[in-house]
Design a protein around this motif. Structure first.
Motif, PDB file in Angstrom:
ATOM      1  N   ARG A  38       0.655  -1.135  -0.185  1.00  0.00           N
ATOM      2  CA  ARG A  38       0.097   0.155   0.755  1.00  0.00           C
ATOM      3  C   ARG A  38       1.057   0.785  -0.134  1.00  0.00           C
ATOM      4  NH1 ARG A  38      -3.311  -1.404   3.552  1.00  0.00           N
ATOM      5  NH2 ARG A  38      -1.997  -0.881   5.679  1.00  0.00           N
ATOM      6  N   PHE A  39       1.356   1.266   0.583  1.00  0.00           N
ATOM      7  CA  PHE A  39       3.231   2.443   0.719  1.00  0.00           C
ATOM      8  C   PHE A  39       3.282   2.415  -0.533  1.00  0.00           C
ATOM      9  CE2 PHE A  39       7.733   3.520   0.567  1.00  0.00           C
ATOM     10  CZ  PHE A  39       7.462   4.200   1.471  1.00  0.00           C
ATOM     11  N   MET A  40       3.933   1.482  -0.303  1.00  0.00           N
ATOM     12  CA  MET A  40       4.532   1.447  -2.689  1.00  0.00           C
ATOM     13  C   MET A  40       3.555   1.951  -3.605  1.00  0.00           C
ATOM     14  SD  MET A  40       7.455   0.749  -2.306  1.00  0.00           S
ATOM     15  CE  MET A  40       8.177   1.337  -3.823  1.00  0.00           C
ATOM     16  N   LYS A  41       2.718   2.018  -3.586  1.00  0.00           N
ATOM     17  CA  LYS A  41       1.163   2.130  -4.557  1.00  0.00           C
ATOM     18  C   LYS A  41       1.082   3.542  -3.992  1.00  0.00           C
ATOM     19  CE  LYS A  41      -3.298   1.533  -5.641  1.00  0.00           C
ATOM     20  NZ  LYS A  41      -4.253   0.952  -5.201  1.00  0.00           N
ATOM     21  N   GLY A  42       1.427   3.895  -3.287  1.00  0.00           N
ATOM     22  CA  GLY A  42       0.754   5.576  -1.889  1.00  0.00           C
ATOM     23  C   GLY A  42       2.231   6.429  -3.041  1.00  0.00           C
ATOM     24  N   VAL A  43       3.222   6.267  -2.726  1.00  0.00           N
ATOM     25  CA  VAL A  43       4.552   6.469  -3.288  1.00  0.00           C
ATOM     26  C   VAL A  43       4.677   6.837  -4.663  1.00  0.00           C
ATOM     27  CG1 VAL A  43       5.977   6.707  -0.984  1.00  0.00           C
ATOM     28  CG2 VAL A  43       6.001   4.691  -2.695  1.00  0.00           C
ATOM     29  N   SER A  44       4.125   5.715  -5.198  1.00  0.00           N
ATOM     30  CA  SER A  44       4.327   6.284  -6.957  1.00  0.00           C
ATOM     31  C   SER A  44       2.968   7.665  -7.335  1.00  0.00           C
ATOM     32  CB  SER A  44       3.401   4.764  -7.260  1.00  0.00           C
ATOM     33  OG  SER A  44       2.294   4.602  -7.556  1.00  0.00           O
ATOM     34  N   ASN A  45       2.632   8.316  -6.619  1.00  0.00           N
ATOM     35  CA  ASN A  45       2.245   9.313  -6.628  1.00  0.00           C
ATOM     36  C   ASN A  45       2.249  10.240  -6.607  1.00  0.00           C
ATOM     37  OD1 ASN A  45       0.369  11.547  -7.548  1.00  0.00           O
ATOM     38  ND2 ASN A  45      -1.553   9.930  -7.437  1.00  0.00           N
ATOM     39  N   ASP A  46       3.455  11.612  -6.561  1.00  0.00           N
ATOM     40  CA  ASP A  46       3.451  12.262  -5.937  1.00  0.00           C
ATOM     41  C   ASP A  46       2.899  13.383  -4.765  1.00  0.00           C
ATOM     42  OD1 ASP A  46       5.828  12.351  -7.169  1.00  0.00           O
ATOM     43  OD2 ASP A  46       6.253  13.972  -8.676  1.00  0.00           O
ATOM     44  N   ASP A  51       1.566  11.491   2.437  1.00  0.00           N
ATOM     45  CA  ASP A  51       0.254  10.830   3.265  1.00  0.00           C
ATOM     46  C   ASP A  51       0.762   9.009   2.931  1.00  0.00           C
ATOM     47  OD1 ASP A  51      -1.559  13.010   3.321  1.00  0.00           O
ATOM     48  OD2 ASP A  51      -2.828  12.557   1.278  1.00  0.00           O
ATOM     49  N   ALA A  52       1.652   8.361   1.787  1.00  0.00           N
ATOM     50  CA  ALA A  52       1.760   7.128   2.223  1.00  0.00           C
ATOM     51  C   ALA A  52       2.905   6.741   3.185  1.00  0.00           C
ATOM     52  CB  ALA A  52       2.344   7.175   0.711  1.00  0.00           C
ATOM     53  N   VAL A  53       3.633   7.666   3.443  1.00  0.00           N
ATOM     54  CA  VAL A  53       5.129   7.444   4.328  1.00  0.00           C
ATOM     55  C   VAL A  53       4.085   7.470   5.946  1.00  0.00           C
ATOM     56  CG1 VAL A  53       6.307   9.065   5.425  1.00  0.00           C
ATOM     57  CG2 VAL A  53       6.500   9.148   3.054  1.00  0.00           C
ATOM     58  N   GLU A  54       3.364   9.023   6.133  1.00  0.00           N
ATOM     59  CA  GLU A  54       2.526   9.071   7.229  1.00  0.00           C
ATOM     60  C   GLU A  54       1.573   7.838   7.482  1.00  0.00           C
ATOM     61  OE1 GLU A  54      -1.276  11.649   9.388  1.00  0.00           O
ATOM     62  OE2 GLU A  54       0.425  12.555   8.125  1.00  0.00           O
TER      63      GLU A  54
END
Length: 102
Positions: A38-46, A51-54
């Motif tokens: 889920r994190f990797m999916k989130g960080v793929s979008n600037d 939010d992905a890190v948090e």
């Protein structure tokens, strides 16, 4: 941090890291596979990277409680970025992998 608390957290969550920063002691656990995906999916979008890190850090903080950690974020909003690298190290991202041509 008391050793009994550390032992309890390790028995409940497996491998953990005690991170000392800003006069705080925060314990994070290794992320689960789904949490990391889920994190990797989130960080793929600037737009969604912060939010992905948090979200990843919130998933992995085991001490203090979620409510206490949320309150810390109100005064120290960059805390997740500080802890993120330690969570990623627990996930296996060391930055020290070596490769050689075969």
């Amino acid at each position: 941090m008391d050793q009994a608390i550390i032992d309890k957290l390790k028995s409940e969550h497996g491998e953990c890291k005690l991170v000392k920063t800003n006069g705080l002691e925060i314990v994070v656990r290794r992320p689960r596979r789904g949490e990391y995906k889920r994190f990797m999916k989130g960080v793929s979008n600037d737009r969604d990277k912060a939010d992905a890190v948090e979200t990843l850090v919130l998933d992995c903080v085991v001490h203090p409680t979620r409510k206490e950690f949320d309150a810390l974020l109100d005064t120290l909003p960059a805390l997740c970025e500080e802890l993120g690298e330690h969570v990623l190290e627990l996930a296996g991202l060391s930055g020290k992998a070596q490769a050689e041509k075969l």
